[in-house]
Design a protein around this motif. Structure first.
Motif, PDB file in Angstrom:
ATOM      1  N   ASP A 170       0.827  -1.202   0.000  1.00  0.00           N
ATOM      2  CA  ASP A 170       0.000   0.000   0.000  1.00  0.00           C
ATOM      3  C   ASP A 170       0.867   1.260   0.000  1.00  0.00           C
ATOM      4  O   ASP A 170       0.584   2.218  -0.729  1.00  0.00           O
ATOM      5  N   ASP A 191       2.271   1.815  -3.367  1.00  0.00           N
ATOM      6  CA  ASP A 191       1.255   2.358  -4.269  1.00  0.00           C
ATOM      7  C   ASP A 191       1.112   3.870  -4.079  1.00  0.00           C
ATOM      8  O   ASP A 191       0.937   4.620  -5.045  1.00  0.00           O
ATOM      9  N   ARG A 192       1.199   4.340  -2.846  1.00  0.00           N
ATOM     10  CA  ARG A 192       1.032   5.759  -2.581  1.00  0.00           C
ATOM     11  C   ARG A 192       2.193   6.567  -3.177  1.00  0.00           C
ATOM     12  O   ARG A 192       1.996   7.685  -3.638  1.00  0.00           O
ATOM     13  N   ARG A 220       3.907   5.568  -5.880  1.00  0.00           N
ATOM     14  CA  ARG A 220       3.753   5.471  -7.331  1.00  0.00           C
ATOM     15  C   ARG A 220       2.617   6.359  -7.847  1.00  0.00           C
ATOM     16  O   ARG A 220       2.714   6.942  -8.938  1.00  0.00           O
ATOM     17  N   GLU A 221       1.547   6.486  -7.084  1.00  0.00           N
ATOM     18  CA  GLU A 221       0.363   7.211  -7.548  1.00  0.00           C
ATOM     19  C   GLU A 221       0.358   8.683  -7.157  1.00  0.00           C
ATOM     20  O   GLU A 221      -0.564   9.419  -7.540  1.00  0.00           O
ATOM     21  N   ALA A 222       1.359   9.128  -6.429  1.00  0.00           N
ATOM     22  CA  ALA A 222       1.388  10.528  -5.982  1.00  0.00           C
ATOM     23  C   ALA A 222       1.508  11.477  -7.175  1.00  0.00           C
ATOM     24  O   ALA A 222       2.164  11.169  -8.175  1.00  0.00           O
ATOM     25  N   PRO A 223       0.884  12.634  -7.103  1.00  0.00           N
ATOM     26  CA  PRO A 223       0.994  13.598  -8.207  1.00  0.00           C
ATOM     27  C   PRO A 223       2.410  14.135  -8.326  1.00  0.00           C
ATOM     28  O   PRO A 223       3.198  14.061  -7.371  1.00  0.00           O
ATOM     29  N   ALA A 244      -1.523  11.596  -0.927  1.00  0.00           N
ATOM     30  CA  ALA A 244      -0.798  12.350  -1.958  1.00  0.00           C
ATOM     31  C   ALA A 244       0.432  13.033  -1.365  1.00  0.00           C
ATOM     32  O   ALA A 244       1.510  13.039  -1.968  1.00  0.00           O
ATOM     33  N   GLY A 289       3.080  10.424  -0.374  1.00  0.00           N
ATOM     34  CA  GLY A 289       3.668   9.851  -1.584  1.00  0.00           C
ATOM     35  C   GLY A 289       4.675  10.787  -2.228  1.00  0.00           C
ATOM     36  O   GLY A 289       5.749  10.360  -2.665  1.00  0.00           O
ATOM     37  N   ARG A 296       8.598   9.687  -2.140  1.00  0.00           N
ATOM     38  CA  ARG A 296       9.154   9.404  -3.464  1.00  0.00           C
ATOM     39  C   ARG A 296      10.504  10.092  -3.625  1.00  0.00           C
ATOM     40  O   ARG A 296      11.452   9.499  -4.160  1.00  0.00           O
TER      41      ARG A 296
END
Length: 304
Positions: A25, A28-29, A31-34, A62, A65, A69
């Protein structure tokens, strides 16, 4: 002894018995962050400092993430000093914890050598053990411990520090500039400056921003107009923080901290410890919970 985490978030509670699901999870956060609002150059070393939200993982996805990142892509520090917001009153400016933090992904150990150095440096002006029980019910450091364990593994060390209120410099009788001369704040900032300069150490302010709505004492209900006004004030504050620590307090003092920024103490210490740092705003976000008549705002910022 270990400080067992008491994290009030469904995500972590559900995943305590399934670390793999939690790790997936979190990945995923990231990878999916803006994308970041302000581009961050490729870092040959880890950032010297960072503002990271401490809202729950679900609403803060967001923001977390975006921050982690950046950290995952950069070389790892040996130690992260996590200056977290204390959500209960403390008698001292700061409270240090030397117990390891247990997370669903494994323990995060404390750098006791650095913690001891900080204790000795502040001993003439503050007792950093006096409020140690404030750590018991906290989450501002615990949530970062989960993420740090996820991206860095068992090698990373932390120094957990809770920062108490500095409201008297924002909405009290004292001026924002007086905070620089406060003995405990000055001693902590100087100690962290030295640690960041001479050791493989990153400083993290675990801090959210505004807390608005009737649940936080406002008479106004949450609305688009209200949220827009808060965003203007929050972004003004972040721009001021990028200029300098006192500038940030001046920004809050200009409206008597009208929107209840909870992370001002930890952000101030970070800025004071890293004067002249170049900053990059990763993102600004608002978590609106209409059924609870409240909203919490947060942001991520890199300090090079």
């Amino acid at each position: 002894m270990k400080l067992i985490l008491r994290i009030c978030t469904v995500l972590v509670c559900v995943c305590i018995l399934c670390p793999a699901a939690l790790a997936a999870d979190l990945a995923d956060r990231i990878r999916e962050a803006p994308p970041p609002e302000e581009a961050v150059p490729s870092l040959e070393a880890f950032p010297r400092g960072m503002i990271v939200p401490h809202i729950d993982f679900h609403r803060g996805a967001a923001g977390y993430g975006q921050c982690y990142r950046v950290l995952r892509a950069a070389p790892a520090p040996d130690t992260v000093v996590v200056v977290g917001t204390a959500h209960v009153p403390m008698r001292e400016r700061f409270c240090l914890c030397e117990k390891d933090f247990d997370t669903p992904l494994g323990p995060v150990r404390v750098n006791r050598d650095l913690a001891g150095s900080i204790r000795r440096a502040l001993a003439p002006v503050a007792d950093v053990d006096r409020d140690v029980l404030a750590h018991r019910g906290e989450h501002s450091i615990e949530l970062q411990a989960v993420w740090l364990r996820h991206i860095y593994g068992e090698a990373v060390r932390i120094v957990p520090i809770l920062a108490g209120s500095i409201g008297e410099f924002i909405e009290g009788d004292r001026e924002p500039g007086d905070a620089v001369r406060d003995p405990a704040i000055r001693a902590m900032a100087d100690c962290l400056t030295g640690s960041a300069a001479t050791g493989n150490v990153m400083i993290m302010a675990s801090a959210d921003l505004s807390h608005i709505g009737p649940r936080f004492g406002d008479r106004r209900e949450i609305s688009h107009t209200f949220l827009g006004q808060v965003e203007v004030a929050d972004r003004d504050y972040l721009e001021a923080v990028a200029l300098g620590a006192v500038d940030g307090l001046d920004s809050l003092a200009s409206h008597n901290d009208l929107y209840h920024v909870c992370g001002s103490a930890s952000i101030f210490v970070l800025g004071l410890a890293l004067p002249g740092a170049q900053t990059h705003l990763l993102g600004y976000h608002q978590a609106v919970t209409p059924e609870m008549r409240q909203a919490v705002t947060f942001a991520g910022m890199v300090f090079e």
